[in-house]
Design an enzyme around this catalytic site. Structure first.
Site, PDB file in Angstrom:
ATOM      1  N   ASP A 154     -13.318  -4.819  -2.629  1.00  0.00           N
ATOM      2  CA  ASP A 154     -13.202  -4.607  -0.869  1.00  0.00           C
ATOM      3  C   ASP A 154     -14.572  -4.996  -0.379  1.00  0.00           C
ATOM      4  O   ASP A 154     -15.433  -4.331  -0.634  1.00  0.00           O
ATOM      5  CB  ASP A 154     -12.906  -3.090  -0.640  1.00  0.00           C
ATOM      6  CG  ASP A 154     -11.497  -2.748  -1.207  1.00  0.00           C
ATOM      7  OD1 ASP A 154     -10.494  -3.522  -1.388  1.00  0.00           O
ATOM      8  OD2 ASP A 154     -11.201  -1.529  -1.403  1.00  0.00           O
ATOM      9  N   ASP A 197       0.846  -1.258  -0.159  1.00  0.00           N
ATOM     10  CA  ASP A 197      -0.153   0.048   0.081  1.00  0.00           C
ATOM     11  C   ASP A 197       0.871   1.358   0.053  1.00  0.00           C
ATOM     12  O   ASP A 197       1.789   1.354   0.905  1.00  0.00           O
ATOM     13  CB  ASP A 197      -0.845  -0.030   1.062  1.00  0.00           C
ATOM     14  CG  ASP A 197      -2.018  -1.164   1.105  1.00  0.00           C
ATOM     15  OD1 ASP A 197      -2.347  -1.548  -0.087  1.00  0.00           O
ATOM     16  OD2 ASP A 197      -2.510  -1.344   2.269  1.00  0.00           O
TER      17      ASP A 197
END
Length: 258
Positions: free
Chosen positions: A130, A11
């Protein structure tokens, strides 16, 4: 026997790798190229980079660090974050990445998946999902999850969205199980198995890896093609080589490097 892929997730925020728990409370772990090289040297099969604030900030990935990573990597890698049109996708591919993952922009305009697949080929298009289990137990898709302030429940069914993404040309899916993310409690095998039964394209598990047994379980019980992890690598709890050696002992077919 199918060779399973081990994938490290980085990330990225402002060119630095960060890690949170359930997509929250991110801490800086290091510079993006440095960590990319580390995992390449350890024998990772693929790398996935997520510019976690791009969509929420209404921008696309910074291709400068993508180009820097491409100069030192000789393994497949893909880059996600705010890629909402063909021009941006082409720029990121030209910067050196192998696949284009899309998430929030595709939810806002599903036609994007079709456009990308028709232009670059389905094998190049990955849709990230997600997914969070609500209090009532339903599985729903969230968007713009990089920041607490922008995270949004789309009210879409996870399974229905996955099927639509595949019908529009997605060549691979990454299921990020948000309830498990960063917990080290193992992958959400039940959710992944349910999705595996819905779609035929390659499926990557994401969220919750804490040990080698978690990888072995998700491969055996959900039949995923690859498993993605971040924290156990970033925190130095294991190396890619050590993990793969354990998986071989557990009967999982993985690619070993010299």
């Amino acid at each position: 026997m199918l060779t399973r892929r081990i994938i490290a997730c980085l990330d990225v925020s402002d060119g630095m790798v960060v890690k949170g728990v359930r997509f929250r409370n991110h801490q800086v772990l290091g510079e993006v190229v440095e960590l990319a090289q580390r995992y390449r040297d350890q024998g990772i099969d693929e790398l996935v980079f997520y510019d976690i604030t791009a969509s929420g900030e209404g921008r696309s990935v910074d291709k400068n660090w993508v180009e820097r990573c491409a100069r030192v990597l000789d393994i497949p890698f893909c880059v996600a974050g705010g890629i909402g049109d063909l021009q941006t996708a082409r720029q990121i591919l030209n910067a050196g990445c192998d696949k284009i993952p899309v998430n929030s922009p595709a939810l806002e305009r599903p036609e994007l998946i079709t456009e990308l697949a028709e232009t670059f080929g389905s094998q190049c298009i990955v849709v990230g999902i997600d997914s969070m289990r609500s209090e009532s137990g339903t599985l729903q898709v969230w968007s713009r999850t990089g920041k607490v302030e922008t995270a949004t429940d789309t009210q879409r069914s996870t399974m229905e969205w996955a099927q639509e993404a595949v019908s529009r040309g997605a060549g691979e899916l990454v299921l990020n199980c948000m309830n498990s993310d960063g917990t080290k409690a193992g992958y959400d095998v039940g959710q992944l198995r349910e999705l595996r039964e819905c779609v035929a394209v390659p499926l990557i598990a994401s969220g919750g890896a804490g040990c080698a047994q978690d990888f072995a379980d998700v491969f055996a019980l959900a039949d995923v093609d690859g498993a993605l992890a971040a924290g156990i690598f970033h925190r130095g709890e294991t190396t890619v080589g050590a993990l793969k050696s354990e998986l071989l002992e557990l009967g999982v077919c993985v690619r070993m490097t010299n």
